[in-house]
Write a protein that holds these residues in place. Structure first.
Motif, short mmCIF file in Angstrom:
data_model
loop_
_atom_site.label_atom_id
_atom_site.label_comp_id
_atom_site.label_asym_id
_atom_site.label_seq_id
_atom_site.Cartn_x
_atom_site.Cartn_y
_atom_site.Cartn_z
N ALA A 190 41.74 36.23 51.70
CA ALA A 190 41.38 35.08 50.87
C ALA A 190 42.52 34.65 49.96
O ALA A 190 42.76 33.45 49.78
CB ALA A 190 40.14 35.40 50.05
N VAL B 153 43.17 39.59 47.94
CA VAL B 153 41.74 39.78 48.19
C VAL B 153 41.50 39.71 49.69
O VAL B 153 41.83 38.72 50.33
CB VAL B 153 40.89 38.72 47.46
CG1 VAL B 153 39.42 38.88 47.80
CG2 VAL B 153 41.11 38.80 45.95
N TYR C 31 38.56 40.43 52.77
CA TYR C 31 37.17 40.66 53.14
C TYR C 31 37.15 41.19 54.56
O TYR C 31 37.74 40.59 55.46
CB TYR C 31 36.36 39.36 53.09
CG TYR C 31 36.23 38.78 51.72
CD1 TYR C 31 35.21 39.20 50.87
CD2 TYR C 31 37.12 37.80 51.27
CE1 TYR C 31 35.09 38.66 49.59
CE2 TYR C 31 37.00 37.26 50.00
CZ TYR C 31 35.98 37.69 49.17
OH TYR C 31 35.86 37.17 47.92
N CYS C 32 36.47 42.30 54.77
CA CYS C 32 36.32 42.87 56.11
C CYS C 32 34.87 42.64 56.53
O CYS C 32 33.95 43.20 55.94
CB CYS C 32 36.66 44.36 56.08
SG CYS C 32 36.75 45.10 57.71
N ILE C 33 34.67 41.80 57.52
CA ILE C 33 33.34 41.39 57.94
C ILE C 33 33.04 42.03 59.29
O ILE C 33 33.78 41.83 60.26
CB ILE C 33 33.27 39.85 58.04
CG1 ILE C 33 33.66 39.23 56.70
CG2 ILE C 33 31.88 39.41 58.49
CD1 ILE C 33 33.98 37.76 56.77
#
Length: 69
Positions: free
Chosen positions: A3, A43, A45-47
């Motif tokens: 991000a 930042v 994000y691991c989805i």
């Protein structure tokens, strides 16, 4: 998903470069991967797709415990 900032990515132990925000990429299920932030205030994000039935194993591999009903 990166991000903000930047991170280095490895897939199955092989360096896959520096990725800078905004950046989304896919890691195929079963591929070991690691990220190392390349700058402050990054930042990431691991989805994970938990719909395929291996949710418990995926969460446990990350040191997480699925919630019990």
């Amino acid at each position: 998903l990166i991000a903000t900032g930047a991170a280095y990515l490895w897939r199955d132990g092989k360096f896959d470069g520096e990725h800078r925000a905004p950046c989304a990429f896919t890691v195929t299920a079963g591929v070991d991967h690691a990220l190392l932030t390349a700058e402050d205030n990054t930042v990431v994000y691991c989805i994970h797709n938990l719909a395929h039935g291996n949710a418990k194993a995926i969460l446990e591999s990350m040191g997480l415990t699925p919630e019990q009903d």
